[in-house]
Design a protein around this motif. Structure first.
Motif, short mmCIF file in Angstrom:
data_model
loop_
_atom_site.label_atom_id
_atom_site.label_comp_id
_atom_site.label_asym_id
_atom_site.label_seq_id
_atom_site.Cartn_x
_atom_site.Cartn_y
_atom_site.Cartn_z
N GLY A 1 -4.40 27.68 -49.28
CA GLY A 1 -5.95 28.00 -49.44
C GLY A 1 -7.06 26.66 -49.56
O GLY A 1 -6.71 25.72 -50.06
N THR A 2 -7.90 26.11 -48.43
CA THR A 2 -8.89 25.50 -48.85
C THR A 2 -10.62 25.92 -48.69
O THR A 2 -11.07 27.17 -48.48
CB THR A 2 -9.37 24.66 -47.41
OG1 THR A 2 -7.44 24.28 -46.95
CG2 THR A 2 -9.64 23.82 -47.02
N ALA A 3 -11.41 25.42 -49.85
CA ALA A 3 -12.90 25.60 -50.10
C ALA A 3 -13.59 24.44 -50.12
O ALA A 3 -13.40 23.08 -50.52
CB ALA A 3 -13.20 27.09 -50.77
N GLN B 1 -6.65 44.30 -56.12
CA GLN B 1 -6.95 44.30 -54.74
C GLN B 1 -7.14 42.36 -53.95
O GLN B 1 -7.06 42.18 -52.91
CB GLN B 1 -7.82 45.15 -54.16
CG GLN B 1 -8.47 45.86 -53.90
CD GLN B 1 -8.37 47.11 -55.42
OE1 GLN B 1 -8.62 46.63 -56.60
NE2 GLN B 1 -6.88 48.48 -55.02
N THR B 2 -7.80 41.89 -54.87
CA THR B 2 -7.87 40.14 -54.98
C THR B 2 -6.71 39.40 -55.33
O THR B 2 -7.16 38.66 -55.62
CB THR B 2 -8.99 40.10 -55.69
OG1 THR B 2 -9.26 40.39 -56.92
CG2 THR B 2 -9.94 40.74 -54.94
N GLY B 3 -5.34 40.60 -55.64
CA GLY B 3 -4.33 39.14 -56.81
C GLY B 3 -2.89 38.72 -55.75
O GLY B 3 -2.13 38.87 -56.51
N GLY B 4 -3.53 39.55 -54.19
CA GLY B 4 -2.33 38.76 -53.51
C GLY B 4 -1.02 40.05 -53.45
O GLY B 4 -1.38 41.68 -53.68
N ASN B 5 -0.31 39.81 -53.17
CA ASN B 5 0.98 41.08 -52.98
C ASN B 5 0.19 42.02 -52.17
O ASN B 5 0.70 43.17 -52.52
CB ASN B 5 1.18 41.18 -54.23
CG ASN B 5 2.98 42.39 -54.04
OD1 ASN B 5 3.59 41.87 -53.08
ND2 ASN B 5 3.13 43.42 -55.32
N GLY C 1 -5.15 37.26 -49.40
CA GLY C 1 -4.29 36.63 -49.84
C GLY C 1 -5.17 36.95 -51.20
O GLY C 1 -6.01 37.99 -51.64
N MET C 2 -4.52 36.02 -52.68
CA MET C 2 -5.40 35.87 -53.27
C MET C 2 -6.12 35.50 -53.58
O MET C 2 -6.62 34.34 -52.84
CB MET C 2 -3.97 35.19 -54.63
CG MET C 2 -4.69 34.96 -56.17
SD MET C 2 -4.09 34.31 -57.40
CE MET C 2 -2.89 35.49 -57.34
N THR C 3 -7.39 35.70 -54.45
CA THR C 3 -8.59 34.77 -54.20
C THR C 3 -9.31 33.75 -54.79
O THR C 3 -7.62 33.80 -55.84
CB THR C 3 -10.05 35.44 -54.58
OG1 THR C 3 -9.44 36.92 -56.47
CG2 THR C 3 -9.86 37.47 -53.26
N PHE C 4 -9.70 33.09 -55.30
CA PHE C 4 -9.65 31.68 -56.19
C PHE C 4 -11.13 31.17 -55.95
O PHE C 4 -11.83 31.21 -54.76
CB PHE C 4 -8.70 30.48 -55.91
CG PHE C 4 -9.08 29.21 -54.19
CD1 PHE C 4 -9.91 28.71 -54.73
CD2 PHE C 4 -8.97 30.78 -53.60
CE1 PHE C 4 -10.14 28.20 -52.88
CE2 PHE C 4 -8.62 29.33 -52.33
CZ PHE C 4 -9.69 28.58 -52.05
N ASN D 1 -15.95 28.94 -52.86
CA ASN D 1 -14.55 30.16 -53.38
C ASN D 1 -13.70 30.38 -51.38
O ASN D 1 -14.03 29.64 -51.21
CB ASN D 1 -15.04 31.66 -53.63
CG ASN D 1 -16.20 31.61 -52.21
OD1 ASN D 1 -16.15 32.68 -51.32
ND2 ASN D 1 -17.91 31.59 -52.10
N GLY D 2 -12.72 30.66 -52.18
CA GLY D 2 -11.62 31.11 -50.70
C GLY D 2 -10.77 32.12 -50.55
O GLY D 2 -10.80 32.90 -52.08
N ARG D 3 -9.43 31.79 -50.14
CA ARG D 3 -8.15 32.93 -50.28
C ARG D 3 -7.45 31.61 -50.13
O ARG D 3 -6.98 31.80 -48.97
CB ARG D 3 -8.90 34.32 -49.56
CG ARG D 3 -8.21 35.83 -50.26
CD ARG D 3 -8.93 36.69 -49.75
NE ARG D 3 -8.46 37.87 -50.30
CZ ARG D 3 -9.14 39.39 -50.77
NH1 ARG D 3 -10.60 39.36 -50.45
NH2 ARG D 3 -9.05 39.88 -51.46
#
Length: 681
Positions: free
Chosen positions: A248-250, A302-306, A454-457, A471-473
């Motif tokens: 992930g890159t932001a 929905q924002t937690g991956g898997n 995938g998961m957000t950050f 922010n990113g994913r």
């Protein structure tokens, strides 16, 4: 049976010269450094003329952990010293037995019969969600350094193994419950039949699907073994091309960039991925400093991956085709486990980690511990502690919010090995990095048009007196092609039985704006294809070579007639390059002169078994604006271009979109007029 009667023993002296140039040994030491002489592998390779050390050491009496050293006994290295060593550990699933350090989640380990050029090596996918390859599949590729007569190859041969992937973990009535093969009645289905796990279970499924492909194409002898494999590979589901890895890159408004790399597998034997303190890697570049970093700050499934997780509530095979019987419950929850690894620049005392947003039932199975599983992981760094060039490495405990258990998935550990006579949650994929990035639904998404995110950050960067958010994913590299863990991906039986064999050839490919990509055929024999479209400011063109089977190496391209330049490789890439399909190689050209007979030859392309394709000479006549391909640009081309003006660009008129902007308009008419009078020599 005892020997009877007289007999004699004759000992012959070996007079031949040994072909071994080095003698390597495998030495074992206990945890205090004492040499374990009786278990070390020290055969003399010069005498037995074999480049191998093979034994079954009994190390259990030397403590729970030993040190293994591979050493060379001859102190002077020969002129052709070995540059590659390989060791194979036959753990066979033995509990708590395997490497404790210096591990790689994708190190090639495939060898033996499955590495044969004509073999079909099969990786395993769990028949229950999530839709990812299982960690115990042997990774590739295989590198062959010697021929069948033990002569060193001038260029090592690369074989892309495994070839394909198929399901395991389904019911069987043959093997009873037991540890080897891995048998248990999994809690992932509602019946009481044993479920058979392993690549030994996946291979029969692949063989059965290959038989269906053969039947669909005409039956016995209608296809060669290679053609069957080609169809299975080219029609497989899209999959993760960088397994056990997510990124992930932001970038914030001030130019500060946060980069995240996660490497981890889901090994339930040694727990390598879950216990690796350097699994998560966070780095920063730019002005100011990183202040906060949060994973899944929204605190939702929905924002937690898997993205492909969820429990299956059907029973019969046809139930797998009924979407209503899937209850998609994606997301990863974080546990209290937190490990700090090797740091660069930043100190562990400067980092505070917390969790927030408790997951509601059934994600927290213990009502008395409502914060056992939480959605969000928060990292906070002290001021000016995490600046450009610093790296923070760590690992965070995590689980699938709900697994595939029936009738209702729970976030629980389950059994990591079969529990005889009881349900077992086998081979949970909690720790793999792949669950943190994008995912593909199988069988719902055969073309990869509905990739699950995938998961957000998010977080903040402080630069002077200003705080900048970002922010990113987290992402996986989803696509078609080869992966070291599952080959060309999970077999798509419906697509494979309906597929046709690829037709070798060459095209000139250009993208016409939003109208799409269009190919101009370049026949190998007969009249050469004529490219009439403009190459733009750099006179650039792309040739796409299609082969009858997937390729492993893209070879090299040369201009053997005419005037053009093989374009420099892009950053991090190659030219030629494999793709866009697994059986294609693209060659980018620049400085292509107009009005010429151009030939570009592609050589040394290898297939997935290491065989080299014959060289292919692509012939492309270039005459910009010659829309009717009569080797002259004149009033006929002007009239033809005018007649298409205003139409939507399509397969029937893309030749008249001379500037490839996706529109048929006055710009194309002006271009053909400007070229009027030019001819092909």
């Amino acid at each position: 049976m005892p020997t009877h009667g007289p007999f004699s023993i004759k000992v012959n002296q070996a007079n031949a010269t040994s072909t071994m140039t080095q003698d390597f040994n495998v030495l074992y030491f206990d945890s205090t450094g004492n040499y374990i002489a009786d278990q070390s592998l020290t055969t003399n390779n010069f005498i037995n003329n074999r480049p191998i050390e093979l034994d079954i050491p009994a190390l259990s009496t030397s403590g729970t952990q030993v040190q293994m050293v591979i050493s060379r006994s001859n102190t002077t290295a020969p002129a052709n010293a070995a540059t590659q060593l390989k060791y194979v550990f036959f753990g066979n699933g033995t509990r708590n037995c395997g490497p404790a350090e210096y591990t790689s989640y994708t190190m090639p380990v495939t060898f033996g019969h499955s590495a044969a050029a004509g073999a079909n090596s099969v990786a395993a996918y769990d028949s229950f969600r999530p839709n990812i390859a299982q960690y115990f599949s042997s990774t590739g590729p295989v590198t062959i350094y010697f021929d069948t007569n033990n002569n060193r190859l001038a260029t090592p041969q690369i074989r892309l193994k495994p070839d394909v992937a198929a399901a395991n973990g389904v019911n069987n009535t043959f093997f009873p419950l037991g540890n080897i093969p891995v048998e248990a009645d999994t809690v992932y289905d509602p019946d009481t039949f044993p479920n058979f796990y392993g690549t030994s279970a996946a291979s029969p499924h692949a063989a059965a699907l290959a038989a269906l492909v053969l039947q669909a194409h005409g039956g016995l002898h209608s296809l060669t073994p290679q053609q069957v494999k080609t169809i299975l590979q080219l029609t497989a589901f899209p999959h993760d091309l960088d397994p056990q890895f997510a990124t992930g890159t932001a970038t914030a408004a001030n130019g500060g960039t946060v980069s995240i790399q996660i490497s981890s597998d889901s090994d339930t034997n040694l727990g390598l991925g879950s216990n690796d303190p350097n699994s998560w890697n966070v780095s920063y570049t730019g002005p100011g400093y990183l202040k906060t970093l949060n994973f899944n700050p929204e605190g939702t499934p929905q924002t937690g991956g898997n993205g492909t997780g969820g429990n299956f509530t059907g029973f019969t095979p046809m139930d797998f085709l009924t979407p209503a019987l899937y209850k998609f419950t994606p997301g990863m929850v974080f546990t209290s486990k937190f490990l700090v690894g090797n740091l660069v620049g930043v100190n562990s005392a400067d980092v505070t980690h917390t969790r927030s947003n408790p997951a509601s039932a059934p994600s927290n199975p213990d009502p008395s511990n409502p914060t056992e599983h939480e959605w969000t992981l928060n990292l906070t760094f002290t001021d000016n502690s995490f600046t450009a060039g610093d790296i923070f490495r760590f690992n965070a405990g995590r689980k699938q919010q709900q697994d595939a258990t029936v009738p209702q998935g729970l976030t629980n550990t389950g059994a990591s090995a079969p529990v005889i006579g009881t349900g077992a949650s086998l081979f949970r994929a909690d720790s793999t990095a792949d669950l943190l990035g994008d995912g593909v639904f199988i069988p719902e998404d055969p073309n990869g048009t509905n990739i699950q995110p995938g998961m957000t950050f998010n977080g903040t960067i402080v630069d002077g007196a200003t705080t900048y958010p970002f922010n990113g994913r987290l992402k996986n590299k989803i696509g078609h092609g080869y992966s070291v863990l599952d080959g060309f991906g999970f077999i798509n039986a419906e697509a494979a039985t309906a597929a046709t064999l690829p037709v070798p050839g060459v095209v000139s490919r250009k993208t016409h704006g939003a109208a799409g990509t269009f190919d101009l055929p370049l026949p190998i024999n007969g009249t050469a294809g004529l490219e009439c479209r403009s190459g733009g400011a750099s006179n650039a063109y792309t040739l796409v070579f299609t082969f009858d089977r997937p390729v492993a190496s893209n070879g090299n391209a040369t201009v053997t007639q005419g005037s053009a330049t093989i374009a420099p490789a892009p950053a991090g890439g190659t030219n030629p390059s494999t793709g866009p399909n697994p059986n294609q190689v693209a060659v980018n050209l620049t400085n292509v002169t107009n009005a010429q007979h151009l030939i570009v030859t592609l050589s040394n392309v290898q297939d997935t078994s290491g065989a080299t394709f014959p060289s292919v000479a692509a012939r492309m006549d270039v005459l910009v604006a010659d829309t009717n391909a009569d080797h002259f640009v004149d009033s006929a081309d002007i009239a033809q271009t005018k007649s298409k003006s205003g139409q939507a660009v399509s397969a029937s008129n893309f030749r008249e979109d001379l500037n490839t902007d996706g529109f048929l308009d006055s710009a194309d008419i002006g271009l053909v007029k400007s070229k009027s009078g030019t001819t092909l020599p």
